[in-house]
Design an enzyme around this catalytic site. Structure first.
Site, PDB file in Angstrom:
ATOM      1  N   SER A 124       2.681  26.792  72.582  1.00 18.62           N
ATOM      2  CA  SER A 124       2.491  26.396  71.259  1.00 18.62           C
ATOM      3  C   SER A 124       1.640  24.863  71.561  1.00 18.62           C
ATOM      4  O   SER A 124       1.108  24.220  72.769  1.00 18.62           O
ATOM      5  CB  SER A 124       3.848  26.067  71.385  1.00 18.62           C
ATOM      6  N   TYR A 148      11.438  22.281  77.266  1.00 19.98           N
ATOM      7  CA  TYR A 148      10.255  22.986  76.258  1.00 19.98           C
ATOM      8  C   TYR A 148       8.779  24.032  76.470  1.00 19.98           C
ATOM      9  O   TYR A 148       8.589  24.172  77.029  1.00 19.98           O
ATOM     10  CB  TYR A 148      10.932  23.169  74.185  1.00 19.98           C
ATOM     11  N   LYS A 152       6.441  25.499  78.260  1.00 17.39           N
ATOM     12  CA  LYS A 152       4.996  26.091  78.067  1.00 17.39           C
ATOM     13  C   LYS A 152       4.303  26.151  78.700  1.00 17.39           C
ATOM     14  O   LYS A 152       3.083  26.977  79.472  1.00 17.39           O
ATOM     15  CB  LYS A 152       4.343  26.065  76.862  1.00 17.39           C
TER      16      LYS A 152
HETATM   17  P1  NAD Z   1      12.152  33.579  67.836  1.00 19.81           P
HETATM   18  O1  NAD Z   1      13.427  33.279  68.367  1.00 19.81           O
HETATM   19  O2  NAD Z   1      12.243  34.364  67.102  1.00 19.81           O
HETATM   20  O3  NAD Z   1      11.789  35.139  68.893  1.00 19.81           O
HETATM   21  C1  NAD Z   1      12.134  34.795  70.343  1.00 19.81           C
HETATM   22  C2  NAD Z   1      12.562  35.990  70.972  1.00 19.81           C
HETATM   23  O4  NAD Z   1      12.421  36.263  72.299  1.00 19.81           O
HETATM   24  C3  NAD Z   1      13.760  36.577  69.969  1.00 19.81           C
HETATM   25  O5  NAD Z   1      13.427  37.782  69.669  1.00 19.81           O
HETATM   26  C4  NAD Z   1      14.972  36.393  71.010  1.00 19.81           C
HETATM   27  O6  NAD Z   1      15.928  36.772  71.320  1.00 19.81           O
HETATM   28  C5  NAD Z   1      14.130  36.868  72.231  1.00 19.81           C
HETATM   29  N1  NAD Z   1      14.191  36.563  74.408  1.00 19.81           N
HETATM   30  C6  NAD Z   1      14.363  35.564  74.189  1.00 19.81           C
HETATM   31  N2  NAD Z   1      14.582  35.472  75.764  1.00 19.81           N
HETATM   32  C7  NAD Z   1      14.366  36.390  75.986  1.00 19.81           C
HETATM   33  C8  NAD Z   1      14.892  37.099  77.864  1.00 19.81           C
HETATM   34  N3  NAD Z   1      14.782  36.815  78.088  1.00 19.81           N
HETATM   35  N4  NAD Z   1      14.930  38.328  77.245  1.00 19.81           N
HETATM   36  C9  NAD Z   1      14.620  39.203  76.455  1.00 19.81           C
HETATM   37  N5  NAD Z   1      14.491  38.670  74.844  1.00 19.81           N
HETATM   38  C10 NAD Z   1      14.351  37.047  74.987  1.00 19.81           C
HETATM   39  O7  NAD Z   1      11.154  33.012  68.472  1.00 19.81           O
HETATM   40  P2  NAD Z   1      10.049  33.038  67.669  1.00 19.81           P
HETATM   41  O8  NAD Z   1       8.893  32.301  66.863  1.00 19.81           O
HETATM   42  O9  NAD Z   1       9.096  34.360  67.414  1.00 19.81           O
HETATM   43  O10 NAD Z   1       8.544  32.426  69.157  1.00 19.81           O
HETATM   44  C11 NAD Z   1       8.009  33.676  69.940  1.00 19.81           C
HETATM   45  C12 NAD Z   1       7.593  32.663  71.230  1.00 19.81           C
HETATM   46  O11 NAD Z   1       6.456  31.764  70.464  1.00 19.81           O
HETATM   47  C13 NAD Z   1       8.288  32.249  71.739  1.00 19.81           C
HETATM   48  O12 NAD Z   1       7.620  31.787  72.945  1.00 19.81           O
HETATM   49  C14 NAD Z   1       8.000  30.551  71.109  1.00 19.81           C
HETATM   50  O13 NAD Z   1       7.913  29.486  72.306  1.00 19.81           O
HETATM   51  C15 NAD Z   1       6.781  30.589  70.632  1.00 19.81           C
HETATM   52  N6  NAD Z   1       6.295  29.616  69.645  1.00 19.81           N
HETATM   53  C16 NAD Z   1       7.101  29.831  68.725  1.00 19.81           C
HETATM   54  C17 NAD Z   1       6.651  28.686  67.471  1.00 19.81           C
HETATM   55  C18 NAD Z   1       7.001  28.221  66.037  1.00 19.81           C
HETATM   56  O14 NAD Z   1       7.161  27.922  65.546  1.00 19.81           O
HETATM   57  N7  NAD Z   1       7.536  29.896  66.238  1.00 19.81           N
HETATM   58  C19 NAD Z   1       5.856  28.156  67.894  1.00 19.81           C
HETATM   59  C20 NAD Z   1       4.826  27.947  68.778  1.00 19.81           C
HETATM   60  C21 NAD Z   1       5.041  28.774  69.995  1.00 19.81           C
HETATM   61  N1  UFG Z   2      10.108  18.262  58.804  1.00 19.33           N
HETATM   62  C1  UFG Z   2      11.151  17.419  57.830  1.00 19.33           C
HETATM   63  N2  UFG Z   2      12.042  17.943  56.841  1.00 19.33           N
HETATM   64  C2  UFG Z   2      12.932  18.803  58.134  1.00 19.33           C
HETATM   65  C3  UFG Z   2      12.735  18.745  59.106  1.00 19.33           C
HETATM   66  C4  UFG Z   2      10.715  18.950  59.137  1.00 19.33           C
HETATM   67  O1  UFG Z   2      10.417  16.284  57.373  1.00 19.33           O
HETATM   68  O2  UFG Z   2      13.835  19.425  57.840  1.00 19.33           O
HETATM   69  C5  UFG Z   2       9.099  17.553  58.979  1.00 19.33           C
HETATM   70  C6  UFG Z   2       9.109  17.173  60.965  1.00 19.33           C
HETATM   71  O3  UFG Z   2       9.469  15.772  61.038  1.00 19.33           O
HETATM   72  C7  UFG Z   2       7.201  17.191  61.594  1.00 19.33           C
HETATM   73  C8  UFG Z   2       7.270  18.293  59.518  1.00 19.33           C
HETATM   74  O4  UFG Z   2       8.598  18.489  59.035  1.00 19.33           O
HETATM   75  O5  UFG Z   2       6.477  16.649  60.367  1.00 19.33           O
HETATM   76  C9  UFG Z   2       7.149  19.996  60.117  1.00 19.33           C
HETATM   77  O6  UFG Z   2       8.208  19.627  61.160  1.00 19.33           O
HETATM   78  P1  UFG Z   2       8.750  21.446  61.857  1.00 19.33           P
HETATM   79  O7  UFG Z   2       9.888  21.146  62.478  1.00 19.33           O
HETATM   80  O8  UFG Z   2       8.719  22.686  60.597  1.00 19.33           O
HETATM   81  O9  UFG Z   2       8.113  21.806  62.722  1.00 19.33           O
HETATM   82  P2  UFG Z   2       7.386  21.150  64.552  1.00 19.33           P
HETATM   83  O10 UFG Z   2       5.754  20.840  63.831  1.00 19.33           O
HETATM   84  O11 UFG Z   2       8.186  19.791  64.536  1.00 19.33           O
HETATM   85  O12 UFG Z   2       7.455  21.785  65.290  1.00 19.33           O
HETATM   86  C10 UFG Z   2       7.304  23.313  65.017  1.00 19.33           C
HETATM   87  C11 UFG Z   2       7.533  24.146  66.353  1.00 19.33           C
HETATM   88  C12 UFG Z   2       7.570  23.896  68.206  1.00 19.33           C
HETATM   89  C13 UFG Z   2       5.995  23.774  68.195  1.00 19.33           C
HETATM   90  C14 UFG Z   2       5.321  23.248  67.009  1.00 19.33           C
HETATM   91  C15 UFG Z   2       4.008  23.312  67.855  1.00 19.33           C
HETATM   92  O13 UFG Z   2       9.146  23.954  66.145  1.00 19.33           O
HETATM   93  O14 UFG Z   2       8.338  24.592  68.799  1.00 19.33           O
HETATM   94  O15 UFG Z   2       5.997  23.855  65.993  1.00 19.33           O
HETATM   95  O16 UFG Z   2       3.554  24.815  67.568  1.00 19.33           O
HETATM   96  F1  UFG Z   2       5.917  23.356  69.689  1.00 19.33           F
END
Ligand code: NAD
Ligand code: UFG
Length: 329
Positions: A124, A148, A152
């Site tokens: 991330s 978190y 990572k």
């Molecule tokens: P998500 O929660 O939709 O998907 C994660 C999946 O992993 C889920 O289906 C959950 O059931 C499964 N899971 C969690 N722990 C498990 C375990 N121990 N065994 C088996 N299954 C398990 O999340 P996502 O948004 O699809 O994120 C996927 C990956 O990307 C994660 O590693 C997250 O940290 C990373 N990531 C997400 C974002 C974002 O904004 N969505 C940003 C940066 C990184």
């Molecule tokens: N924001 C609002 N109102 C809301 C939600 C978010 O104003 O209700 C703003 C936040 O302050 C930020 C922007 O919208 O400025 C984006 O916020 P998000 O919560 O959508 O995303 P973040 O950048 O905070 O974080 C996301 C994931 C993290 C990841 C990060 C970088 O949630 O897990 O992107 O990849 F680490």
């Protein structure tokens, strides 16, 4: 190539399964459904008209993971399975360290034992902390304020050490910026449980009338209009980045930012969404959210040059596709 996708029923995982199937890979999913539903895979199979093999297991359980590696000749692993809520990680750090780190350890051990040469880790942009934007892969990572992000950084480190000790083992660390949007079919997308924590699902739920108005966290950042700036990337572009990594990954460990390289403020996103969807999104500017940074966007030339990957969808596509999925729910 046979790929094990952990967390494949989740948001990014399901879109990546779709992209992998379309690119001709055989896909095996391992997920314990702690944050997703198995029906999502039915949708992916419906869209692609291809099969996915599904194991409902916890990937921190070494015996369950071993079973998959004995049942199939896995050739690559994409490891999405993790917990991802920053706020919850501060309240329950052990839950996050246990799940996110043990899953990486168990999978890396299985890869070494079964000589699986390719491993892709979901990381991330949060690992960059408060470095100056744009974030570049070579930057020194900052100790982050939350477990978190730390989980990572530790997972990246574990894989780096394993790759350094085993020259045949290739690792891609993919650092995602802000994935949003949905597959153009509107059949799969982001389905957060309860009130969304992230901006785009919050906007779509306000537009649908499920929530009264959006709270904009902070109007006094040193940005274009005072609101937070992020690098939103279409989830299908992100998914295709994984296919590129699986296809082109060289030996050793390689880290890539997956973003667009462009920042968009909260107010800009609201206004583009309103234009694309034709619905007003009422909002109020509130206090800053603790832990947020002003700006976060990527330098993306490394992924472009080495993976021949580039985004194909823009912020307007992201808004339209996110809305199509929300309207279908
Ligand atoms: P998500 O929660 O939709 O998907 C994660 C999946 O992993 C889920 O289906 C959950 O059931 C499964 N899971 C969690 N722990 C498990 C375990 N121990 N065994 C088996 N299954 C398990 O999340 P996502 O948004 O699809 O994120 C996927 C990956 O990307 C994660 O590693 C997250 O940290 C990373 N990531 C997400 C974002 C974002 O904004 N969505 C940003 C940066 C990184
Ligand atoms: N924001 C609002 N109102 C809301 C939600 C978010 O104003 O209700 C703003 C936040 O302050 C930020 C922007 O919208 O400025 C984006 O916020 P998000 O919560 O959508 O995303 P973040 O950048 O905070 O974080 C996301 C994931 C993290 C990841 C990060 C970088 O949630 O897990 O992107 O990849 F680490």
């Amino acid at each position: 190539m046979v790929i094990l996708v952990t967390g494949g029923t989740g948001y990014i995982g399901s879109h990546t399964c779709l992209a992998l199937l379309e690119a001709g890979f055989t896909v095996i999913v391992a997920d314990n459904l702690c944050n997703s539903r198995a029906e999502t895979l039915d949708r992916v199979m419906q869209i692609t008209n291809k099969e996915i093999i599904f194991y409902e297991i916890d990937v921190t359980n070494a015996a369950s993971v071993e079973q998959i590696f004995t049942d199939h000749r896995i050739e690559g692993v994409i490891h999405f399975a993790a917990y991802k809520a920053v706020g919850e990680s501060v309240r329950e750090p052990l839950k996050y360290y246990h799940n996110n780190i043990n899953s990486t350890l168990v999978l890396a051990e299985a890869c070494l034992k079964h000589e699986v040469r390719r491993f892709v880790l979901s990381s991330s942009a949060t690992v960059y902390g408060e470095n100056d934007v744009p974030f570049v892969e070579s930057m020194k990572l900052q100790p982050t304020a939350n477990p978190y992000g730390e989980s990572k950084i530790i997972s990246e480190r574990i894989l780096r050490d394993v790759a350094n000790a085993n020259s045949w083992f290739s690792v891609a660390i993919l650092r995602y910026f802000n994935p949003v949007g949905a597959h153009v079919s509107g059949l799969i997308g982001e389905e957060p449980r309860g009130t969304p924590g992230n901006l785009m699902p919050y906007i779509t739920q306000v537009a649908k009338g499920k929530i009264g108005k959006l709270s904009v966290f902070g109007g006094d950042y040193p940005t274009v209009d005072g609101t937070g700036v992020r690098d939103y990337i279409h989830v299908m572009d992100l998914a295709e980045g994984h296919v590129a990594a699986m296809n082109l990954l060289g030996e050793g460990i390689h880290t890539y930012n997956l973003g667009t390289g462009k920042g968009t403020s909260v107010l800009e996103l609201i206004s583009i969404f309103e234009e694309e969807v034709g619905i007003k999104v009422p909002f109020e500017i509130m206090e800053r959210r603790p832990g947020d940074i002003a700006e976060c966007y990527a330098e993306v030339s490394k992924a472009k040059e080495e993976l021949y990957w580039n985004v194909k969808r823009d912020i307007r596509d992201m808004c339209r596709d996110a809305w199509r999925f929300e309207s279908n729910l």
